[in-house]
Design an enzyme around this catalytic site. Structure first.
Site: not given
Ligand SMILES: [Zn+2]
Length: 607
Positions: A346-347, A376-377, A380, A404, A505, A515
């Site tokens: 999971h990323a 997306h990552e 962060h 997020e 999660h 999210y």
């Molecule tokens: Zn994220």
């Protein structure tokens, strides 16, 4: 403590010359003590940070019994330090005149973990062991037709591929059931886990763990629940029209197979959790064959590798003025699924030392989904780099939805125009039909997700406040899936099953409302960044690629971290200190009116 005593003496001398009331100086001494306390905590967290994050990293990139022990032990130490510090912080509860930044730090200290632990050492150890067991069970989860033959086993990636790549009702149902059954063994551990975190939360003076999770939004837990309901009510009509359109298309694809209650079967959305319907795009695209948005093919054609996919994403961030990624990022990140061991695929994005050792952990496939996930990552990653200058307790998102939303906002800029500019798609100025196709593709990810983002923590809040009991875990889960998503299982599910556990999660104990909030906030951010870029056209066609003014405004928000209430940070960016779903409705306005057109005369909704 020496510093306090010496500081206390100093303060006394200061006030006599000014003739202030004696007790006033006593209070300021306490306020000064609070400052020193917070400084000490920031230092202590920094000193211990590398150990806990390194243990976490190896437990997810080298899953085995030893790393499970390492991370459980490291967690145990960190959590016992945390509850001891929270206990110590209580001495400042009645102290007046504490500096706002210090008071905010003390409040954030109490919210440092989503896994509050009981002080009892035995229970603390039990909790951290269950936590790493649940995490490992998910990461190494497999479904085997013959347990004795490893070649008959399939992991989550492989089972998800079946759902994504074919519209075969039976094969999808078999793959869906296989993965959901993997979670059955987590049920008992999860029930005990919930008991223990509730005990930890109560010891930190929260009613339960859910109450604690809702307390990290600079408003009361009750107001936060109302806030999420308000935002949902703004977007629900758009989701319902999408669900209705999709259901009628699926009815054509599977004549006579769908239940008559208006719901969509859980196993035919192309995604294990029905949270993303992008795999159904070929079936749902408004104008088949009008536009070439096949980024999958383009990535393969151009021989992209996991590393060059990341460099492409990095190029977007540097084009708006963000710094380049540190060299260590490419050396230390996990980009592919190793062939020789189990890892949590999971990323996720990591800050290993609060001073630049940032990494992502993914099992990248050369496809559009992972390409977008990389953007997306990196959101962060850049948030970490932007607020690394702050005291440690402020080094987090304004609220967790912000964290997020950063990368998701950048994803919105992957317009057909931008993709054409970087050679990953055809025409730059799409026709009206092509634009609606692009909107549908985006909606199958961003709009289809909304009810799912809302329901997971509704379920956990119920588990934590006791309104959802262990003997009703699964029934409550499917009641929420039906209520929010209009999705239902095709095969009977019972309390022998634990379907919430099939979603990372839940066993990973990562709060999920963030999210949902991020899916609202990102459009709000995008609207402001487009304004800052001087753009005035339709929001869905805006890309800030290459625009430094928009980048500077965004970076200024990231640098704030959690140093002030999120309402202030949002106000600095948008002029309003309130989350507002009107931006996502603006963005999808063309598609929404098209959907209403399509649904005319059809039966919509579900019971
Ligand atoms: Zn994220």
């Amino acid at each position: 403590m020496k510093p306090v005593r010496s500081a206390l003496a100093l303060a006394l001398i200061f006030c006599i010359s000014n003739g202030l009331a004696p007790d006033a100086s006593a209070q300021s001494a306490d306020a000064a003590a609070a400052d020193r306390f917070v400084a000490g905590i920031n230092q202590e967290i920094r000193d211990n940070y590398v150990e806990i994050s390194a243990a976490q990293w190896v437990s997810e990139t080298y899953i085995n019994g030893d790393t499970e022990v390492l991370v459980a032990k490291a967690n145990e130490r960190a959590l016992s330090r945390l509850s001891a510090n929270v206990e110590k912080s209580k001495q400042f509860r009645t102290v007046a005149g504490i500096a706002p930044a210090t008071q905010r730090s003390i409040d954030l200290l109490r919210l440092q973990t989503a896994m509050p632990a009981p002080k009892d050492p035995a229970k603390l150890a039990e909790l951290t062991q269950i936590a790493s067991r649940l995490n490992a069970a998910y990461g190494s989860g497999k479904s085997c037709t013959d347990e004795s033959k490893p070649e008959t086993c399939r992991n989550l990636d492989q089972l998800s591929k079946v759902l994504a790549e074919n519209r075969d009702w039976d094969a999808d149902l078999e793959a869906w059931t296989a993965w959901h059954n993997v979670a059955r063994d987590m049920r008992k551990d999860y029930a005990r886990f919930a008991e223990l975190v509730n005990e930890g939360a109560r010891e930190m003076d929260y009613a339960n763990a859910g109450d604690m999770w809702r307390a990290s939004y600079d408003m009361s837990a009750a107001d936060f629940r109302k806030e999420t309901d308000r935002l949902w009510s703004q977007v629900e009509p758009l989701y319902k029209d999408l669900q209705c359109y999709a259901r009628h298309k699926l009815e054509q694809q599977y004549p006579g197979k769908l239940a008559k209650d208006g719901t969509i079967p859980a196993h035919i959305t192309g995604n294990m959790w029905a949270q993303d319907w992008a795999a159904l795009y070929p079936l749902l695209q408004p104008y088949p064959g009008v536009s070439n948005l096949d980024v999958d093919a383009a990535l393969k054609e151009k021989n992209y590798t996991p590393e060059t996919m990341i460099r492409r994403a990095e190029d977007f961030y540097t084009s708006i003025g963000f710094p380049s990624l540190p060299k260590s990022f490419y050396e230390k990140s996990q980009l592919k699924r190793p062939a020789d061991r189990d890892v949590v695929c999971h990323a996720s994005a990591w800050d290993l030392n609060l001073e630049g050792d940032v990494r992502i952990k993914m099992c990248i496939n050369i496809n559009e989904e992972d390409f977008r996930t990389i953007y997306h990552e990196l959101g962060h990653i850049y948030y970490y780099l932007a607020y690394n200058k702050l005291p440690v307790l402020f080094q987090t998102g304004a609220h967790d939805g912000f964290h997020e939303a950063v990368g998701d906002t950048i994803q919105l800029n992957l317009t057909p125009g931008y993709l054409a500019e970087v050679g990953l798609a055809g025409a730059s100025k799409p026709s009206k039909e092509a634009m609606l196709n692009a909107q549908m593709k985006q909606a199958l990810e961003k709009v289809a997700f909304l009810p799912f983002g809302k329901l997971i923590d509704e379920w956990r809040w119920g588990v934590f406040d006791g309104s959802i009991k262990p003997d009703g875990y699964n029934a409550a889960w499917w009641a929420l899936k039906r209520k929010y998503q209009g999705v239902a299982p095709t095969v009977a599910r019972s309390e022998a099953d634990f379907d919430p556990g099939a979603k990372y999660h839940v066993p990973g104990n990562t709060p999920y409302m963030r999210y949902f909030l991020a899916h609202i906030l990102q459009f709000q951010f995008q609207r402001e960044l487009c304004k800052a870029a001087g753009y005035s056209g339709p929001l869905h066609e805006c890309s800030i690629y290459g625009n430094k003014a928009a980048g500077a405004k965004f970076w200024a928000m990231l640098e704030k971290g959690a140093s002030q209430p999120w309402q202030s940070t949002l106000k600095e960016l948008t002029g309003k200190g309130e989350m507002d779903a009107s931006a996502i409705l603006d963005y999808f306005a063309p598609l929404h009116s098209w959907l209403k057109q399509q649904n005319k005369g059809k039966r919509c909704g579900w019971n």
